[in-house]
Write an enzyme that holds these catalytic residues in place. Structure first.
Site, PDB file in Angstrom:
ATOM      1  N   LYS A 114      -0.190   4.643   4.782  1.00 54.70           N
ATOM      2  CA  LYS A 114      -1.037   3.678   5.509  1.00 54.70           C
ATOM      3  C   LYS A 114      -0.379   3.335   6.843  1.00 54.70           C
ATOM      4  CE  LYS A 114      -3.621  -0.632   4.924  1.00 54.70           C
ATOM      5  NZ  LYS A 114      -4.895  -0.008   5.352  1.00 54.70           N
ATOM      6  N   HIS A 148       0.829  -1.196   0.000  1.00 55.48           N
ATOM      7  CA  HIS A 148       0.000   0.000   0.000  1.00 55.48           C
ATOM      8  C   HIS A 148       0.870   1.256   0.000  1.00 55.48           C
ATOM      9  CE1 HIS A 148      -3.156  -2.840   1.218  1.00 55.48           C
ATOM     10  NE2 HIS A 148      -4.019  -1.924   0.835  1.00 55.48           N
TER      11      HIS A 148
END
Length: 246
Positions: free
Chosen positions: A137, A133
């Protein structure tokens, strides 16, 4: 009368996409919640609220849903066991869709993961989950990765906790445990979301992969869930219910 959908975190990246998708679906935007604001007013003004904020607000928003008697679509990840218990308790009063991922493709992958795990013995096929990601995050492994792990465990007739998790391997950490489920998390750049489930045996390897290129896939699914919730009985649902898969 058009359904009124409220959005918690409307000023954020996902919040803005959700507002666009509410309009595209022909629904009415009831309002939005910004950081530090009281959620009770938004729930009172809405027929359903979509929450893609963060784990720390899950209990307060579940409580507000209960107080107002309004459904909730919850897409926050990284909830603790206590926070998940609070959401489950609220679902005894109002209908809630709580999912690790609202993209249609991801939920098909979750269903396939469970079926594949049932067919591939844990003693012969090691299950490893790799996800990547964007660099902002804050939780790892991702909620979708954990959901994949739980799907594998269900397929094998156990739970993720009972099967055992392996992650963060570094140095001389010993041989891989038989039947455990491995996780590896990568963070960098602005990757929307990539997840791969690997079943590795001595003679073959099977990889199931999903890549998200646009967060709009999550927003579209969340609005679909909000529309689906209308008239539902109290309970804790997920996207596979919304998609008619279970």
């Amino acid at each position: 009368m058009s359904i009124r959908i409220g959005i918690a975190g409307i000023a954020g990246r996902m919040g803005r996409l959700l507002a666009e998708e509410v309009e595209a679906a022909g629904a009415m935007l009831a309002g939005g919640l910004r950081r530090g604001e009281d959620p009770v007013a938004l729930f009172a003004a809405s027929d359903v609220v979509i929450d893609f904020t963060h784990a720390g607000t899950a209990e307060a928003h579940a409580a507000a849903a209960t107080t107002a008697g309004k459904p909730l679509v919850l897409g926050s990840s990284g909830l603790s066991a206590a926070q998940e218990a609070a959401v489950a308790a609220a679902a005894g009063t109002v209908p809630i869709v709580y999912a690790a991922n609202f993209a249609t493709g991801v939920n098909l992958v979750l269903a396939m993961a469970e079926r594949m795990a049932a067919a591939l013995p844990a003693t012969q096929y090691d299950a490893e989950i790799l996800e990547m990601h964007h660099r902002q995050k804050v939780d790892a492994p991702s909620g979708t990765a954990v959901a994949l792990g739980r799907a594998v465990a269900r397929g094998r007739g156990t739970t993720l906790e009972e099967a055992g998790r392996e992650s963060g391997r570094d140095g001389h950490c010993g041989a891989r445990g038989t039947g455990t489920i491995g996780f590896a998390a990568l963070r960098g750049g602005q990757v929307v979301g990539e997840h791969s489930l690997i079943f590795a045996a001595g003679a073959e390897q099977i990889i199931l992969t999903h890549r998200s290129f646009d967060r709009r896939a999550y927003a579209t699914g969340a609005v679909r869930a909000a529309l689906w919730l209308q008239g539902r009985a109290p309970g804790l649902y997920d996207m596979q219910h919304v998609l008619g898969m279970i």
